[in-house]
Motif scaffolding. Structure first.
Motif, short mmCIF file in Angstrom:
data_model
loop_
_atom_site.label_atom_id
_atom_site.label_comp_id
_atom_site.label_asym_id
_atom_site.label_seq_id
_atom_site.Cartn_x
_atom_site.Cartn_y
_atom_site.Cartn_z
N ALA A 177 0.84 -1.21 0.00
CA ALA A 177 0.00 0.00 0.00
C ALA A 177 0.87 1.25 0.00
O ALA A 177 0.58 2.23 -0.70
CB ALA A 177 -0.92 0.00 1.22
N GLU A 178 1.95 1.23 0.78
CA GLU A 178 2.86 2.38 0.79
C GLU A 178 3.48 2.61 -0.58
O GLU A 178 3.66 3.74 -1.03
CB GLU A 178 3.97 2.15 1.82
N PHE A 179 3.80 1.51 -1.25
CA PHE A 179 4.49 1.62 -2.53
C PHE A 179 3.55 2.02 -3.66
O PHE A 179 3.91 2.80 -4.54
CB PHE A 179 5.14 0.27 -2.86
N LYS A 180 2.32 1.50 -3.64
CA LYS A 180 1.41 1.69 -4.77
C LYS A 180 0.49 2.89 -4.65
O LYS A 180 0.03 3.41 -5.66
CB LYS A 180 0.56 0.43 -4.96
N LEU A 181 0.19 3.30 -3.42
CA LEU A 181 -0.78 4.37 -3.23
C LEU A 181 -0.10 5.73 -3.08
O LEU A 181 0.99 5.83 -2.52
CB LEU A 181 -1.66 4.08 -2.01
N SER A 182 -0.75 6.74 -3.55
CA SER A 182 -0.20 8.09 -3.54
C SER A 182 0.02 8.59 -2.11
O SER A 182 -0.68 8.21 -1.18
CB SER A 182 -1.15 9.04 -4.28
N THR A 183 1.01 9.47 -1.97
CA THR A 183 1.26 10.08 -0.67
C THR A 183 0.12 11.01 -0.25
O THR A 183 0.02 11.40 0.91
CB THR A 183 2.57 10.88 -0.71
N ALA A 184 -0.74 11.36 -1.21
CA ALA A 184 -1.91 12.19 -0.89
C ALA A 184 -2.92 11.42 -0.05
O ALA A 184 -3.78 12.02 0.60
CB ALA A 184 -2.56 12.69 -2.17
N ILE A 185 -2.84 10.10 -0.07
CA ILE A 185 -3.72 9.26 0.74
C ILE A 185 -3.08 9.09 2.11
O ILE A 185 -1.94 8.62 2.22
CB ILE A 185 -3.95 7.89 0.07
N GLY A 186 -3.78 9.45 3.14
CA GLY A 186 -3.23 9.39 4.50
C GLY A 186 -3.00 7.97 4.97
O GLY A 186 -3.56 7.00 4.43
N TYR A 233 4.42 5.57 -11.62
CA TYR A 233 4.48 5.19 -10.22
C TYR A 233 3.89 6.31 -9.36
O TYR A 233 4.03 7.49 -9.67
CB TYR A 233 5.93 4.92 -9.80
N ALA A 234 3.25 5.92 -8.25
CA ALA A 234 2.63 6.90 -7.37
C ALA A 234 3.68 7.67 -6.57
O ALA A 234 3.44 8.80 -6.15
CB ALA A 234 1.66 6.21 -6.42
N LEU A 235 4.86 7.06 -6.34
CA LEU A 235 5.91 7.68 -5.54
C LEU A 235 7.08 8.11 -6.41
O LEU A 235 7.31 7.56 -7.49
CB LEU A 235 6.41 6.69 -4.48
N SER A 236 7.84 9.06 -5.90
CA SER A 236 9.08 9.44 -6.58
C SER A 236 10.11 8.33 -6.37
O SER A 236 9.94 7.44 -5.52
CB SER A 236 9.61 10.75 -5.99
N THR A 237 11.20 8.40 -7.11
CA THR A 237 12.25 7.38 -6.99
C THR A 237 12.81 7.34 -5.57
O THR A 237 13.04 6.26 -5.01
CB THR A 237 13.39 7.68 -7.98
N LEU A 238 13.00 8.50 -4.96
CA LEU A 238 13.53 8.56 -3.60
C LEU A 238 12.54 7.95 -2.60
O LEU A 238 12.93 7.22 -1.67
CB LEU A 238 13.83 10.01 -3.22
N GLN A 239 11.26 8.22 -2.78
CA GLN A 239 10.24 7.66 -1.89
C GLN A 239 10.16 6.15 -2.05
O GLN A 239 10.01 5.42 -1.06
CB GLN A 239 8.89 8.30 -2.19
N GLN A 240 10.25 5.67 -3.28
CA GLN A 240 10.25 4.22 -3.51
C GLN A 240 11.43 3.57 -2.79
O GLN A 240 11.28 2.51 -2.16
CB GLN A 240 10.35 3.93 -5.01
N LEU A 241 12.60 4.20 -2.90
CA LEU A 241 13.80 3.67 -2.26
C LEU A 241 13.61 3.58 -0.75
O LEU A 241 14.01 2.60 -0.11
CB LEU A 241 15.00 4.56 -2.59
N GLY A 242 12.97 4.60 -0.17
CA GLY A 242 12.73 4.59 1.27
C GLY A 242 11.86 3.43 1.71
O GLY A 242 12.15 2.75 2.70
#
Length: 343
Positions: free
Chosen positions: A128-137, A318-327
């Protein structure tokens, strides 16, 4: 053996509900695929002029004997196989953009690959963290994870390591991981393979509930028994890369009988469909059946699989940036490594 499953109407699926959306379909026309042999410059035709449409709200079973082209068809429809493919692929009557196909269509392959050091719920949360947008809490993501666990009957094993769940639970988890991105079309390659009769029925029952709520779901199904066949709304039957039936499950036997292919009363229709598909291609009854199925097919071969370039500039793969995906990946890997070292 009949296995009871939860009433679909009793399942809270607010974020997954699609029944309010209008019907749509995944359709394809004149899809062909061949394998070229470099040593003698010949080629083998795996799929030949296949056409059909899979409608939302109905569970479609793709059947055929080994080598009929079932998994190859899913690979083509999902966009995983592109070379040496010709034909048209459309969603809701519009040619599918190549850039958007991965968002619209999800493909669950036969082999289930899960992180053995994670629990069922942890696997869903990281996905869910990887696939869903950061706009979703985070609360909304957690709610969607819990909802999916309930829908797929995985709540009881949410805290169990994926390495210790049953085969049926692992299959349902793999489907849940794809559902997180809320795809309109789901393609499943043999979701019941390797399962006993009860587990296979449970997996199909959950998949049927998801289809009934407004998705296009097509799955390769290998020799379903009579109870499993009742869950399948439509069948798409292949014989050596050619279509011999496409339509409602209950009308298949009648269609075969029109061409002198009478199903014995004691036979499971699914077993008989495989017998028909295994007939010699020169059998006159099978030849006439194939001609009937292909009578509306144009005799032409487009130079490639015809899809349009995306005109949606706002689309992100992808819903996340490359840096966010890495995290997210680092946190997941750290947890798995720590858990492996402790155990």
């Amino acid at each position: 053996m009949m296995v009871a499953v939860g009433d679909p109407d009793s399942i809270p699926m607010q974020s997954l509900e699609r029944t309010s959306a209008r019907e749509f379909e995944l359709s394809f026309r004149n899809v062909s695929y061949c394998v070229k042999h470099k040593h003698d410059r010949t080629h083998s035709v795996i799929l030949k002029n296949l056409s059909g449409s899979f409608r939302s709200g109905r569970l479609v079973g793709i059947m055929g004997p080994s080598g009929a082209g079932k998994s190859t068809l899913l690979n083509v429809l999902s966009g995983f196989k592109k070379n040496n493919v010709t034909g048209q692929l459309m969603v809701d009557g519009q040619r599918l953009s190549e850039r958007r196909s991965r968002k619209v269509i999800s493909y669950t392959q036969q082999e289930v690959c899960l992180w053995s050091a994670l629990t069922v719920e942890e696997s869903m949360r990281y996905a869910a963290e990887f696939k869903l947008s950061t706009a979703i809490g985070s609360d909304q993501k957690s709610a969607r994870v819990r909802e999916l666990l309930h829908v797929l009957g995985l709540t009881s094993c949410a805290d169990t390591l994926t390495s210790k769940v049953s085969g049926g639970q692992a299959k349902r988890l793999s489907i849940g991981l794809e559902l997180l991105s809320d795809p309109k079309v789901m393609l499943l390659d043999e979701p019941t393979s390797g399962l006993d009769t009860v587990a296979a029925y449970q997996v199909l029952a959950h998949v049927k509930q998801l289809a009934a709520r407004g998705r296009v779901i097509a799955c390769v199904i290998h020799q379903p028994n009579s109870q499993q066949l009742l869950l399948i709304d439509d069948l798409y039957v292949l014989a050596k890369g050619r279509r011999i039936y496409s339509g409602p499950t209950g009308e298949m036997v009648t269609q075969f009988a029109r061409f002198g292919l009478e199903c014995p009363v004691s036979h499971n229709p699914a077993d008989y469909a495989l017998e028909v598909a295994s007939l010699d291609q020169e059998d006159e009854r099978l030849k006439r059946l194939i001609m009937e199925e292909e009578k509306d097919i144009f005799d032409y071969s487009p130079p490639r699989l015809m899809v349009e370039k995306s005109v949606d500039g706002s689309y992100q793969r992808y819903a996340l940036s490359t840096l966010q995906q890495l995290g997210v990946l680092l946190r997941r890997t750290a947890r798995c490594t720590l858990r492996d070292s402790v155990s």
